[in-house]
Design a protein around this motif. Structure first.
Motif, short mmCIF file in Angstrom:
data_model
loop_
_atom_site.label_atom_id
_atom_site.label_comp_id
_atom_site.label_asym_id
_atom_site.label_seq_id
_atom_site.Cartn_x
_atom_site.Cartn_y
_atom_site.Cartn_z
N LEU A 61 8.27 -11.81 3.69
CA LEU A 61 9.32 -10.98 4.18
C LEU A 61 9.74 -9.92 3.20
O LEU A 61 9.89 -8.57 3.44
N THR A 62 10.13 -10.47 1.99
CA THR A 62 10.34 -9.75 0.77
C THR A 62 9.26 -8.86 0.45
O THR A 62 9.41 -7.72 -0.03
N LYS A 64 6.85 -7.42 2.15
CA LYS A 64 6.81 -6.55 3.27
C LYS A 64 7.91 -5.47 2.93
O LYS A 64 7.60 -4.31 2.93
N LYS A 65 9.08 -6.12 2.71
CA LYS A 65 10.36 -4.94 2.50
C LYS A 65 10.05 -4.19 1.14
O LYS A 65 10.22 -3.05 1.03
N GLU A 68 7.20 -1.55 1.80
CA GLU A 68 7.85 -0.43 2.53
C GLU A 68 8.83 0.42 1.55
O GLU A 68 8.81 1.81 1.96
N SER A 69 9.66 -0.20 0.82
CA SER A 69 10.41 0.61 -0.07
C SER A 69 9.69 1.20 -1.54
O SER A 69 10.45 2.24 -1.92
#
Length: 102
Positions: A61-62, A64-65, A68-69
């Motif tokens: 999850l980290t 992916k974030k 995205e950022s």
């Protein structure tokens, strides 16, 4: 009889740094020119930090974030540092004094 809400207990602070910092350290330490895979990052984190059993889900999850950022760049199945790199020092450009008009 109305139910009273359960009391919230404070969770202990994790004994490891934030995942973003750990991922950056892993990518820098692995020194792979083409980027580091999620499996390689997970192995590095497992060997160097005391993490809970469910850390792989949090790691994905980290990742992916961070992609995205824009802090990580995904290249095929690998991750490279994007804006997580240490900010380059800005060069100070000295202006030459203007030539005096005669």
């Amino acid at each position: 009889m109305p139910r009273t809400p359960a009391r919230k207990t404070k969770k202990a602070a994790p004994s490891h740094p934030p995942y973003a910092d750990m991922v950056k350290a892993a990518i820098v330490a692995l020194k792979d020119r083409t980027g580091s895979s999620a499996v390689a990052i997970a192995k590095y984190l497992d060997g160097n930090y005391k993490l809970p059993d469910t850390y792989k889900k949090s790691l994905s999850l980290t990742l992916k974030k961070l992609v995205e950022s824009g802090k990580l760049v995904k290249v095929k199945a690998s991750y490279k540092l994007g804006s997580l790199k240490t900010e380059p020092k800005k060069k100070v450009v000295k202006k030459k004094p203007a030539a005096k008009k005669k």
